[in-house]
Write a protein that holds these residues in place. Structure first.
Motif, mmCIF file in Angstrom:
data_model
loop_
_atom_site.group_PDB
_atom_site.id
_atom_site.type_symbol
_atom_site.label_atom_id
_atom_site.label_comp_id
_atom_site.label_asym_id
_atom_site.label_seq_id
_atom_site.Cartn_x
_atom_site.Cartn_y
_atom_site.Cartn_z
ATOM 1 N N GLN A 67 0.831 -1.198 0.000
ATOM 2 C CA GLN A 67 0.000 0.000 0.000
ATOM 3 C C GLN A 67 0.873 1.259 0.000
ATOM 4 O O GLN A 67 1.519 1.571 0.999
ATOM 5 C CB GLN A 67 -0.905 0.022 1.239
ATOM 6 N N SER A 68 0.852 1.986 -1.092
ATOM 7 C CA SER A 68 1.635 3.222 -1.145
ATOM 8 C C SER A 68 1.143 4.231 -0.112
ATOM 9 O O SER A 68 1.922 5.068 0.365
ATOM 10 C CB SER A 68 1.594 3.824 -2.548
ATOM 11 N N HIS A 71 3.256 4.063 2.878
ATOM 12 C CA HIS A 71 4.507 4.804 2.702
ATOM 13 C C HIS A 71 4.270 6.301 2.921
ATOM 14 O O HIS A 71 5.110 6.986 3.508
ATOM 15 C CB HIS A 71 5.077 4.568 1.308
ATOM 16 N N ASP A 72 3.148 6.798 2.431
ATOM 17 C CA ASP A 72 2.826 8.217 2.626
ATOM 18 C C ASP A 72 2.720 8.548 4.109
ATOM 19 O O ASP A 72 3.223 9.585 4.564
ATOM 20 C CB ASP A 72 1.518 8.577 1.911
ATOM 21 N N THR A 87 7.137 -0.426 -3.070
ATOM 22 C CA THR A 87 5.710 -0.744 -3.112
ATOM 23 C C THR A 87 5.555 -2.000 -3.961
ATOM 24 O O THR A 87 5.682 -1.948 -5.188
ATOM 25 C CB THR A 87 4.896 0.425 -3.707
#
Length: 198
Positions: A67-68, A71-72, A87
């Motif tokens: 799940q990007s 990362h955010d 990712t």
């Protein structure tokens, strides 16, 4: 990763220090044995709770999450210099054969290596074996894979449903089937811990 992922809208819970009761920073570092010039991967890194603990001890830490958005969330709190975001599914890692000195997962093994079943909601056997075989591909000979996850023999309401968990014997057998040697395997009240080497 696997047939379900941790909900991003609950990501704040991944920063809860009470997670250390299941796997402490010191326990993880002892099992992983990171080297200052090492390259390791955090499998299912989420918001970087454990990546922050390991990053100071290695040259490169790949924070792997499918799940990007996770990362955010990690970027929002600040990221150590050693961390590089990946990712990807664990079954398809964009790293070379034997590139990793080590890898670890904390409470995510059941997500990328789900139970083999006929249930259409879950991944087929080829995919589940693929994630573990992929780890055997990317961890160098002599490298370490540390797995701490919820046990199918646990009784706590915390964590995923029991039917999504592995017991220690199944987890170790599956790792051995793709070429890992089990160095350490221990069942605990709610979790199990395994150190496997290539």
């Amino acid at each position: 990763m696997g047939f379900h992922t941790y909900p991003v809208d609950r990501a704040d819970a991944l920063e809860d220090p009470s997670r250390y009761r299941y796997c402490s920073r010191e326990e993880l570092l002892e099992m992983l044995e990171p080297a200052a010039d090492g390259v390791v991967a955090d499998l299912g890194s989420g918001t970087g709770f454990y990546a922050d603990d390991v990053a100071p001890f290695v040259d490169t830490l790949y924070a792997v999450d499918v799940q990007s958005a996770m990362h955010d969330r990690y970027r929002e709190k600040g990221v150590p210099d050693a961390v590089e975001f990946v990712t990807a599914e664990v079954s398809s890692l964009p790293v070379d054969d034997g590139q990793l000195d080590g890898a670890y997962s904390t409470m995510t093994h059941h997500e990328y290596a789900p139970q083999t079943t006929d249930d259409a909601e879950r991944a087929p056997a080829a995919e589940t074996d693929g994630a573990l075989a992929e780890l055997a591909r990317v961890v160098r000979p002599g490298g370490r894979l540390v797995t701490v996850d919820w046990s199918a023999d646990g009784e706590s309401a915390a964590g995923p449903p029991l039917e999504e968990r592995f017991d220690l014997a199944t987890a170790t057998a599956r790792l051995e089937s793709v070429g890992f040697d089990i160095e350490f395997a221990r069942e605990r009240p709610e979790t199990f811990a395994v150190v496997a080497t290539r």
